[in-house]
Design a protein around this motif. Structure first.
Motif, PDB file in Angstrom:
ATOM      1  N   ASN A  36       0.785  -1.396  -0.045  1.00  0.00           N
ATOM      2  CA  ASN A  36      -0.079  -0.260   0.365  1.00  0.00           C
ATOM      3  C   ASN A  36       0.924   1.472   0.315  1.00  0.00           C
ATOM      4  OD1 ASN A  36      -2.647  -1.107  -0.230  1.00  0.00           O
ATOM      5  ND2 ASN A  36      -2.528  -1.253   1.817  1.00  0.00           N
ATOM      6  N   ASP A  79       1.087   4.104  -2.843  1.00  0.00           N
ATOM      7  CA  ASP A  79       0.616   5.736  -3.356  1.00  0.00           C
ATOM      8  C   ASP A  79       1.895   6.501  -4.175  1.00  0.00           C
ATOM      9  OD1 ASP A  79      -1.495   4.657  -0.908  1.00  0.00           O
ATOM     10  OD2 ASP A  79      -0.478   5.440  -0.111  1.00  0.00           O
ATOM     11  N   TRP A 114      -7.628   1.348  -7.037  1.00  0.00           N
ATOM     12  CA  TRP A 114      -6.650   1.184  -6.386  1.00  0.00           C
ATOM     13  C   TRP A 114      -7.539   2.267  -4.754  1.00  0.00           C
ATOM     14  CZ3 TRP A 114      -3.182  -2.465  -5.607  1.00  0.00           C
ATOM     15  CH2 TRP A 114      -2.638  -2.234  -4.286  1.00  0.00           C
ATOM     16  N   GLN A 115      -7.720   3.609  -5.387  1.00  0.00           N
ATOM     17  CA  GLN A 115      -7.657   4.286  -3.680  1.00  0.00           C
ATOM     18  C   GLN A 115      -9.486   3.711  -3.063  1.00  0.00           C
ATOM     19  OE1 GLN A 115      -7.003   8.034  -5.905  1.00  0.00           O
ATOM     20  NE2 GLN A 115      -4.635   7.916  -5.166  1.00  0.00           N
ATOM     21  N   GLU A 116     -10.427   3.855  -3.896  1.00  0.00           N
ATOM     22  CA  GLU A 116     -11.922   3.500  -3.516  1.00  0.00           C
ATOM     23  C   GLU A 116     -11.283   2.226  -2.793  1.00  0.00           C
ATOM     24  OE1 GLU A 116     -15.932   1.782  -5.451  1.00  0.00           O
ATOM     25  OE2 GLU A 116     -14.652   2.813  -6.477  1.00  0.00           O
ATOM     26  N   GLY A 171      -8.863   1.299  -0.912  1.00  0.00           N
ATOM     27  CA  GLY A 171      -8.236   1.159   0.085  1.00  0.00           C
ATOM     28  C   GLY A 171      -7.544   0.551   0.138  1.00  0.00           C
ATOM     29  N   GLY A 172      -6.632  -0.214  -1.260  1.00  0.00           N
ATOM     30  CA  GLY A 172      -5.645  -1.188  -1.362  1.00  0.00           C
ATOM     31  C   GLY A 172      -6.135  -2.138  -0.555  1.00  0.00           C
ATOM     32  N   ASP A 196      -5.870  -4.344   2.568  1.00  0.00           N
ATOM     33  CA  ASP A 196      -6.293  -4.482   4.080  1.00  0.00           C
ATOM     34  C   ASP A 196      -5.396  -5.279   4.855  1.00  0.00           C
ATOM     35  OD1 ASP A 196      -7.593  -5.250   6.290  1.00  0.00           O
ATOM     36  OD2 ASP A 196      -9.443  -5.339   5.023  1.00  0.00           O
ATOM     37  N   GLN A 197      -4.529  -4.754   5.634  1.00  0.00           N
ATOM     38  CA  GLN A 197      -3.498  -4.195   5.949  1.00  0.00           C
ATOM     39  C   GLN A 197      -4.453  -5.210   7.635  1.00  0.00           C
ATOM     40  OE1 GLN A 197      -1.772  -0.286   4.699  1.00  0.00           O
ATOM     41  NE2 GLN A 197      -1.632  -0.494   6.715  1.00  0.00           N
ATOM     42  N   ARG A 220     -13.207  -7.685  -3.430  1.00  0.00           N
ATOM     43  CA  ARG A 220     -14.027  -6.553  -3.286  1.00  0.00           C
ATOM     44  C   ARG A 220     -13.709  -5.646  -4.438  1.00  0.00           C
ATOM     45  NH1 ARG A 220     -10.541  -2.935   0.117  1.00  0.00           N
ATOM     46  NH2 ARG A 220      -9.206  -4.114   0.643  1.00  0.00           N
TER      47      ARG A 220
END
Length: 524
Positions: A88, A92, A201-203, A205-206, A208-209, A226
């Motif tokens: 992620n 960015d 990708w931004q929508e 949020g990449g 899930d950490q 997702r």
């Protein structure tokens, strides 16, 4: 972690390749993504960045430049067993309008994957773009590595096809990954060569950490799920292209069943439900020729198969299911001298060859029905000059035959030690050809194998028929639960080098074109 970007201008595509201790595999992956290998990428501005997630030794960027000029390597300031946060953070900083993700850097791509990904994106950038995954080798690596498949075997396979000149030859030495088992036109669990617009990708949020298992666990499956939802349930799928996993001891592909259970449990804890393969209605880009269609086409019966491989050999018969079904219809109608024979044309020829090479003094047949096969075997022996060969044929309800050199006995394959003609068998001269064609269940086949294992000697042969039921559709074949193949796999797994598979017979017409796949066995 800061990515050095000498040119701040946007590019068409940025691809992240995540790597951990892939000194052997990563150079191949990068070559497969390079302009020297990818087709129809002239004029395309794209970059590849390797995320070195803690390799020891660290990935050498300078060495990789010889393979893919311009490739860059970054390494997180803080190394985690899951690469999600590092991916992620890197995403960015990327310049690409389209982002590609190789979360497993050990995956070689086919030569048209970038071209078709760009084609789909330009047509409709609001949808995620997925590709099928394949495993190098003759079986999925979750199984093949425990059968001895390793880096050396894989190196030899790759060397045999000159894939750098024609990357589509990779289809010749691979199988569908479990995540892509439904094939070209089915739904897959994850994509290991995945592309999506930066805005998507931004929508999302990449990644899930929260996924913290080794290698990220189910983080890629979660992301694909997702991304499909965000694509309105209609992702792009690229036909005729794929990624090919190299064996490297990865957490998911080459881990244990217990390892994968931990990953599944983490997904369940995060979502409040178990993972289920997502359903969707795909849009397609790309093309299929006959070879690639076959490589990415999953037969419906495959999901019922319980024994996949033994001694590095798949059990699967190398014919389409529809063709096998037609052969079976003819086999069930085959008679000899008015008696039911029920042997397919491949095996009739293979038995003729086996009789000529083994030259048995005794043939012991377990399961004879009306006796057509016993009569046919007797006639074949006479034609080969084996005038004194005796045939002992055993069945729960033996036929009434009055044929020279054939003796029929009652016997139950589930209880050979108490129901078989022990004296006649003990007195029978060697070499023997034993044919196990009884109940086709795991229990019965194993009992017959164990019974004769104690009595066979060097030079004898035993054949286990009807493992082909695993390749046939219909409840009448499912009831056997892949019994013959499971028995052969279990038996060969414990007898060591006492038996060898006669691969020349098994593969006489093509890989396992026989109703006794991997089951023409010599006592050594």
């Amino acid at each position: 972690m800061t990515l050095d970007m000498p040119d701040k201008d946007a590019v068409d595509l940025s691809i992240i390749v995540c790597a951990f201790n892939m000194g052997r595999e990563l150079p191949r992956t990068l070559y497969s993504l390079s302009p020297a290998y990818q087709r129809h990428v002239d004029g395309l501005a794209y970059e590849v960045i390797v995320l070195d997630n803690g390799s020891t030794p660290a990935v050498d960027e300078r060495a990789l430049q010889d393979i893919f000029p311009g490739v860059r390597v970054v390494r997180p300031d803080v190394i985690s067993i899951s690469p999600a946060a590092a991916i992620n953070a890197l995403a960015d900083q990327l310049r690409g309008r389209l982002i590609g993700l190789w979360i497993d850097g050990a995956r070689i791509a086919t030569p048209g994957i970038i071209h078709h990904a760009m084609e789909a994106w330009r047509t409709d950038p609001a949808k995620v773009i997925g590709t099928l995954a394949f495993h190098l080798g003759r079986d999925v690596q979750m199984r093949s590595v425990f059968e001895g498949y390793d880096a050396a075997a894989e190196d030899a396979l790759l060397h045999s096809i000159n894939w750098r000149q024609d990357g589509y030859r990779l289809f010749d030495i691979s199988v569908l990954a479990g995540s892509s088992a439904n094939g070209w036109f089915g739904c897959i669990s994850e994509s290991n060569g995945l592309f999506l617009d930066r805005a998507l990708w931004q929508e999302l949020g990449g990644l899930d950490q929260r996924f913290a298992c080794l290698g990220g666990g189910f983080v890629n499956l979660d992301f694909w799920e997702r991304a499909i939802q965000a694509s309105g349930g209609s992702p792009w799928m690229i036909l005729g292209e794929g990624t090919f996993h190299q064996v490297h001891g990865g957490a998911a592909t080459n881990g244990t069943a217990d390892d994968r259970t931990v990953m599944r449990d983490e997904y369940t804890a995060l979502h409040g439900r178990p993972f289920v393969r997502p359903s969707y209605s795909a849009r397609y880009v790309g093309a299929l020729d006959a070879k690639r269609f076959k490589a990415g086409h999953s037969e419906p019966v495959e999901k019922y198969r319980k024994a996949h491989m033994v001694r590095g050999r798949q059990f699967r018969m190398d014919l389409p299911q529809a063709t096998i079904a037609g052969i079976q219809k003819g086999t069930l109608r085959t008679r000899y001298k008015g008696l039911r024979l029920a042997k397919n044309p491949f095996d009739l020829a293979l038995y003729a060859n086996a009789l000529g090479s083994v030259r048995p003094a005794t043939i012991i047949e377990v399961g004879t029905s009306e006796g057509g096969s016993a009569v046919w075997l007797a006639d074949q022996c006479l034609a080969l000059g084996l005038d004194d060969t005796q045939i002992l044929t055993i069945d729960i309800t033996p036929p009434l035959l009055d044929v020279p050199n054939i003796t029929c006995f009652p016997g139950d394959a589930y209880a050979p030690e108490t129901t078989f003609p022990l004296t006649a068998i003990a007195d029978a001269p060697h070499p023997w050809l034993v044919i196990e064609d009884s109940a086709h269940t795991l229990e019965a086949t194993l009992r017959v194998l164990d019974f004769f294992d104690a009595r066979l000697i060097t030079g004898d042969m035993i054949v286990v028929e009807d493992g082909v039921v695993a390749d046939m559709d219909g409840d009448q074949y499912r009831q056997f639960k892949d019994g013959p193949n499971r028995a052969v796999a279990a038996f060969l797994g414990r007898v060591g080098d006492r038996y060898s598979i006669d691969t020349a017979l098994c593969d006489f017409y093509g890989h396992n074109l026989t109703y006794a796949p991997n089951a023409w066995l010599h006592r050594t």
